[in-house]
Design a protein around this motif. Structure first.
Motif, mmCIF file in Angstrom:
data_model
loop_
_atom_site.group_PDB
_atom_site.id
_atom_site.type_symbol
_atom_site.label_atom_id
_atom_site.label_comp_id
_atom_site.label_asym_id
_atom_site.label_seq_id
_atom_site.Cartn_x
_atom_site.Cartn_y
_atom_site.Cartn_z
ATOM 1 N N ARG A 160 0.822 -1.220 0.071
ATOM 2 C CA ARG A 160 0.026 -0.105 -0.140
ATOM 3 C C ARG A 160 0.752 1.201 -0.023
ATOM 4 O O ARG A 160 0.547 2.082 -0.695
ATOM 5 C CB ARG A 160 -0.999 -0.026 1.280
ATOM 6 C CG ARG A 160 -1.632 1.250 1.424
ATOM 7 C CD ARG A 160 -2.426 1.515 2.736
ATOM 8 N NE ARG A 160 -2.722 2.828 2.694
ATOM 9 C CZ ARG A 160 -2.194 4.315 2.982
ATOM 10 N NH1 ARG A 160 -0.829 4.228 2.921
ATOM 11 N NH2 ARG A 160 -2.855 5.260 2.763
ATOM 12 N N ASP A 174 0.679 4.192 -2.677
ATOM 13 C CA ASP A 174 0.285 5.558 -2.235
ATOM 14 C C ASP A 174 1.314 6.704 -2.541
ATOM 15 O O ASP A 174 0.970 7.677 -2.985
ATOM 16 C CB ASP A 174 -0.235 5.730 -0.686
ATOM 17 C CG ASP A 174 -1.022 6.693 -0.106
ATOM 18 O OD1 ASP A 174 -2.145 6.780 -0.812
ATOM 19 O OD2 ASP A 174 -0.612 7.484 0.466
ATOM 20 N N ARG A 213 -0.631 9.466 -4.985
ATOM 21 C CA ARG A 213 -1.240 10.312 -4.546
ATOM 22 C C ARG A 213 -0.570 11.539 -5.186
ATOM 23 O O ARG A 213 -1.413 12.676 -5.518
ATOM 24 C CB ARG A 213 -0.937 10.424 -3.153
ATOM 25 C CG ARG A 213 -2.126 11.185 -2.214
ATOM 26 C CD ARG A 213 -2.276 10.852 -0.907
ATOM 27 N NE ARG A 213 -2.737 9.544 -0.542
ATOM 28 C CZ ARG A 213 -3.983 9.143 -0.486
ATOM 29 N NH1 ARG A 213 -4.905 10.022 -0.509
ATOM 30 N NH2 ARG A 213 -4.332 7.889 -0.211
ATOM 31 N N ARG A 224 -2.277 12.398 -8.068
ATOM 32 C CA ARG A 224 -3.843 12.534 -8.116
ATOM 33 C C ARG A 224 -4.624 11.460 -8.791
ATOM 34 O O ARG A 224 -5.506 11.663 -9.432
ATOM 35 C CB ARG A 224 -4.358 13.796 -8.596
ATOM 36 C CG ARG A 224 -3.756 14.914 -7.491
ATOM 37 C CD ARG A 224 -3.654 16.522 -7.959
ATOM 38 N NE ARG A 224 -5.012 16.677 -8.143
ATOM 39 C CZ ARG A 224 -5.776 17.717 -8.744
ATOM 40 N NH1 ARG A 224 -4.515 18.656 -9.316
ATOM 41 N NH2 ARG A 224 -7.068 18.145 -8.578
ATOM 42 N N THR A 276 -5.633 5.728 -5.371
ATOM 43 C CA THR A 276 -5.567 6.170 -3.838
ATOM 44 C C THR A 276 -6.609 5.777 -2.955
ATOM 45 O O THR A 276 -6.649 5.539 -1.827
ATOM 46 C CB THR A 276 -5.161 7.654 -3.717
ATOM 47 O OG1 THR A 276 -6.558 8.095 -4.346
ATOM 48 C CG2 THR A 276 -4.191 8.278 -4.496
ATOM 49 N N GLN A 277 -8.019 5.700 -3.859
ATOM 50 C CA GLN A 277 -9.023 5.008 -3.055
ATOM 51 C C GLN A 277 -8.699 3.659 -2.601
ATOM 52 O O GLN A 277 -9.201 2.945 -1.424
ATOM 53 C CB GLN A 277 -10.196 5.136 -3.912
ATOM 54 C CG GLN A 277 -10.739 6.697 -4.047
ATOM 55 C CD GLN A 277 -11.755 6.638 -5.309
ATOM 56 O OE1 GLN A 277 -12.483 5.716 -5.559
ATOM 57 N NE2 GLN A 277 -11.663 7.595 -6.253
ATOM 58 N N ALA A 296 -5.851 2.309 -1.929
ATOM 59 C CA ALA A 296 -5.119 2.331 -0.985
ATOM 60 C C ALA A 296 -5.765 2.706 0.475
ATOM 61 O O ALA A 296 -5.353 2.023 1.484
ATOM 62 C CB ALA A 296 -3.857 3.469 -1.069
ATOM 63 N N ASP A 297 -6.715 3.544 0.319
ATOM 64 C CA ASP A 297 -7.433 3.948 1.444
ATOM 65 C C ASP A 297 -7.960 2.764 1.945
ATOM 66 O O ASP A 297 -8.179 2.395 3.140
ATOM 67 C CB ASP A 297 -8.239 5.169 1.394
ATOM 68 C CG ASP A 297 -7.293 6.322 1.169
ATOM 69 O OD1 ASP A 297 -6.285 6.474 1.837
ATOM 70 O OD2 ASP A 297 -8.005 7.624 0.691
#
Length: 923
Positions: A661, A665, A669, A672, A677-678, A680-681
């Motif tokens: 992750r 990220d 990130r 953008r 990134t979603q 990763a979250d």
């Protein structure tokens, strides 16, 4: 001149190996590898004769350089004599042969499907008599045929079929990596070379004899042919001719030898040989696609006498004495003669789309729309049958022969488009550079290629989105009357870039632009728009549209098969359509269309995760990561890591999940790239839930979308519905949890996909204030027709409702649901969740969890690694001490945790301390 049937000199060791190969029981494969002229063909002939005498049926095929880019050309040769047995096969395998032999326009089968069909065919054929398949000049077999032959060769054990392949090492070939046994064929020893030369040329001048031995360096063909070529009146003259000859490569020497013999023939004879050479005439039966045949050379006795041709005893046809004769015939012919011969052969193959186009292209000099159209048709045929590289070549030549600038540009753009999907971005750009003058505006195709490069190589979603938007606006403002191929390509790439951007603003700009296009956007692109952008608001009815589009599967372009798969992922119906991806992925990878193949592997990974086949998901994910890394596709490599991180988090391999992750990220990130990134979250959310850190889980989940809303353009927002609700409930945020579940209901998510129906009803049950209402909602989740297709989510809902039942109705009411949840988590390998379910079962009075492995039964290596990890060392530091890779260390810890009954590194010290001192460590 040596006859093919004459004894072979100096090959006793090799003959012994080949004799054992023929007489041994069971099927097997063998590759004979040696330089040009070293005697491979003679050995193959010798083996074939021996096998025929032992009762084998012998089938021969020879690779032809001119056909090395023609999909399945080699397989045509090999299987043509056996096709009479195809009627005994099942329907699936008959269809596979129909496709590769041009009798069907259906999608090309995968290597596995076609290889299995070939295995069945040769097994049926071998039921009547043992079978020997002999492939000469294997380095010229096309990639598709080579892949299938390699697949078959590795699976002959237990049959009565033998496969013998001869190839040169100096030419790259798929047989090099086919993992088949190899018999190297070196030059002759000095005594054997001397014996062969003295036997065949007993009266050579001593000076010439010495020089021939020096120059031939043990090459049998050179020993046989050089003396005849030098045929001079005096030894002194011959020696002068040989002076400096050692500087000429052996291959060129042979061409000089055969070129001299060709020059002595008349023009008509040379023309006849040229027709045979260009059509790939060789030692074997006349083969080809239905309606076509090899050119039969006639009245060639003079060429036979000159030592250029032989008569094949099996087919009765004249064949070239050596492959180098064929290549020399072609290279020595004047350009006009070659073009005339190609024109004749185009008529011979008038019923064969691809061969006719190949010859027409070579026969034509000036622009000719008819020939260009034929090449375009051949390219479309190659694309369907699995030949991306051939399609690019034919489209490029079609552009060269186009009569108008518009047609030329269109065909070059098509070639660049196919090259782009094959991951050949540099080649695609070169194609476009040839079509644009220094002062011209950027073409649509150039925009596509540069946007592809910006996206896949640099992850640049911002500038590529602006570039594509401007190009679509220009096309719109040019006044197009209906759907346009260039516009459709621009729109589809814009949609893909918007998906990767994954934010509200980018999607709003895209939607406004596409709305302004109206009917100029085709229905398939509208499916992509609705599925990829925001299934919460636009997803209703998409799964039915995807199913309807997939109904045309045999006629879909490979990129549309992939895009529809992405749409199916967003509405959670990948499982229904995965067979289409599985049928296509190996073909795409085999033929060089790696971009499609990578995406298909990503989708297969996602479906394996969703369906609970996590071991297979790990294998597929690792495969695509290696593939993307090898091809330098940076975006797809991080895409692969994101899915592997998510899977690691689900399985409880939390250190690996964090490592992967973090890599994703850090790269995504700053660029953008919201899609990554979603994820990763989502990984961070899953890791926190696994550790019971619900506050962190809540913060990570709300970073994707706020409670009570589903952020537009955030594809992970509906996918993390259960995560946010559960984290909110465990942190005392019951109102936020309830609002989020009600927002899913208000958005009609159960109408969008089966998974969203399951998790929406589950979330509503988890947040219901009334126990009866909770039971009703749980029943709707439990009995939903799609519930069983998503075992992890179903088990989570069962666990949550079981906990509620324990508190509201007592342990006995909860025990069955908790047991079902625990069993599912165990089967999936979701360690943290399984431990949580077992803890709830223990609270219900159930016996303690049975461990399949004694906690003390760690191997010495596992115990050592666990001890180092318990001291706080990282995987990298442990690897340095143990001389292992960090990934191997992670794998060891992954096996250690369930043995010790723990789910995290933090619990290692206590678990190790609990092992009795006298328990020791396993071996």
């Amino acid at each position: 001149m040596e006859s093919l049937a004459s004894p072979i000199v100096g090959r006793e060791a090799e003959e012994s190996v080949l004799s054992s190969f023929v007489t041994s029981t069971g099927g097997q494969a063998l590759v004979v590898r040696g330089e040009t002229g070293v005697g491979k063909s003679a050995l193959l002939k010798h083996v074939a004769e021996r096998a025929a005498g032992a009762g084998f049926r012998v089938v021969r095929a020879v690779g032809v350089e001119a056909e090395s880019n023609l999909p399945f050309a080699g397989l045509h040769q090999l299987l043509h004599p056996l096709l009479g047995h195809a009627e005994q096969l099942d329907g699936v395998h008959r269809v596979a042969f129909d496709v590769v032999f041009g009798r069907s326009r259906a999608d090309a089968p995968s290597v596995m499907t076609l290889g299995t069909a070939v295995l069945d065919l040769i097994t049926v054929a071998a039921a009547q008599s043992r079978l020997l398949l002999v492939l000469d000049d294997g380095q010229w077999f096309d990639a598709a045929s080579t892949a299938v032959c390699g697949f078959v060769g590795r699976r002959l054990a237990g049959s009565t079929v033998k496969l013998l392949v001869a190839m040169r090492p100096e030419a790259a070939s798929g047989f090099e990596s086919a993992a088949l046994p190899v018999l190297p064929l070196p030059p002759l020893s000095e005594p054997a070379a001397t014996h062969l030369l003295d036997t065949r040329h007993p009266r050579l001048d001593p000076k010439v004899r010495r020089r021939v031995l020096e120059e031939a360096q043990g090459n049998p063909l050179a020993l046989l042919e050089l003396p005849s070529y030098l045929g001079a009146n005096t030894a002194e003259h011959t020696f002068d001719m040989l002076s400096g000859y050692g500087l000429v490569p052996l291959l060129d020497r042979f061409q000089q030898v055969y070129g001299a013999r060709l020059a002595a023939l008349g023009p008509a004879m040379r023309a006849e040989l040229l027709l045979g050479a260009l059509d790939g005439v060789h030692a074997g039966a006349v083969t080809g696609l239905p309606g076509s045949a090899r050119y039969r050379m006639r009245d060639v006795d003079e060429a036979v006498a000159a030592g250029l041709l032989d008569l094949d005893p099996d087919s009765g046809e004249f064949v070239f004495r050596h492959p180098l004769v064929r290549s020399t015939v072609v290279r020595s012919a004047a350009p006009n003669a070659r073009r005339a011969a190609h024109g004749t052969l185009a008529q011979v193959h008038r019923n064969d789309v691809e061969r006719r186009a190949t010859h027409l292209a070579a026969a034509t000099v000036d622009p000719d729309e008819g020939v260009a159209a034929a090449l375009q048709e051949a390219a479309e045929s190659a694309t369907r049958r699995g030949g991306a590289a051939a399609a690019v070549t034919w489209l490029t030549r079609a552009a060269e022969l186009s009569e108008t600038r518009e047609d030329r540009s269109r065909r070059l753009a098509n070639a660049a488009f196919v090259a782009g999907h094959a991951g050949l971005l540099d080649r695609a750009q070169r194609l476009l550079d040839t079509d644009r003058g220094p002062s011209e505006n950027e073409s649509t195709a150039s925009v596509l290629v540069s946007a592809y490069a910006a996206l896949y190589e640099d992850g640049d979603v911002r500038s590529s989105h602006r570039q594509l938007t401007a190009a679509v606006e220009r096309k719109r403002d040019s006044g197009a009357a209906g759907p346009d191929e260039e516009l459709t390509r621009l729109v589809n790439l814009l949609l893909a870039i918007s998906q990767y951007a994954g934010d509200r603003d980018a999607w709003q700009r895209t939607h406004r632009l596409l709305d302004s296009l109206g009917d100029l956007v085709p229905p398939m692109s509208r499916i992509y728009q609705d599925a990829w952008s925001d299934v919460v608001r636009r997803g209703r009815g998409v799964q039915e549209r995807v199913a309807s589009a997939y109904a045309a599967f045999p006629h879909l372009d490979p990129w549309d098969i992939t895009r529809l798969g992405v749409a199916a992922y967003h509405v959670d119906t990948l499982g229904e359509h995965r067979r289409h991806l599985a049928r296509s992925v190996e073909r795409e990878l085999r033929t060089g269309a790696v971009m499609n193949g990578m995406t298909m592997l990503h989708l297969i990974t996602l479906d394996q995760i969703a369906s609970g086949d996590w071991e297979a998901g790990e294998e597929t994910g690792q495969r695509v990561l290696e593939l993307t890394t090898a091809h330098g596709n940076v975006l797809f490599a991080h895409h692969s890591r994101a899915y592997l991180a998510l899977l690691a988090a689900l399985r409880g391999d939390l250190d690996r999940a964090r490592e992967l992750r973090s890599v994703v990220d850090r790269w995504a990130r700053p660029r953008r790239i919201g899609f990554l990134t979603q994820i990763a979250d989502a990984v961070a959310t899953t890791v926190a839930l696994s550790e019971g850190d619900y506050e962190s889980a809540y913060l990570c989940a709300t970073g994707i979308t706020a409670p009570g809303t589903f952020e537009p353009g955030a594809h992970q927002a509906p996918r993390t519905l259960l995560d946010l609700v559960e984290a909110a409930l465990h942190t005392g945020r019951a109102r936020e949890a309830r609002d989020h579940a009600l927002a899913a209901q208000a958005a009609h998510l159960p109408d969008v996909s089966p998974r969203l129906a399951l998790v929406t009803f589950g979330a509503l049950a988890m947040t219901a204030e009334d126990n009866d209402r909770a039971a009703e909602l749980f029943r709707r989740a439990e009995t939903h027709p799609g519930a069983a297709d998503f075992p992890f989510e179903r088990a989570r809902i069962r666990l949550a409702h079981g906990v509620r039942l324990r508190h509201s109705q007592g342990p006995r009411a909860a025990r069955q649901l908790l047991g079902q949840a625990a069993e599912t988590f165990e089967r999936l390998g979701a360690r943290a969740w399984a431990e949580r379910a077992h803890a709830e079962l223990r609270a219900c009075g159930a016996p303690a969890q049975h461990r399949s492995t004694d906690p003390a039964a760690l191997t010495w290596q596992e115990h050592r690694i666990a001890d180092l990890a318990a001291r706080g060392l990282t995987n990298k530091e442990i690897g340095e001490r143990t001389h292992l890779s960090p990934r191997t260390v992670s794998s060891h810890l992954y096996r250690v945790f369930p043995k010790l009954g723990i789910t995290s590194r933090a619990a290692l010290r206590d678990a190790l301390a609990a092992i009795p001192d006298d328990a020791g460590a396993g071996s």
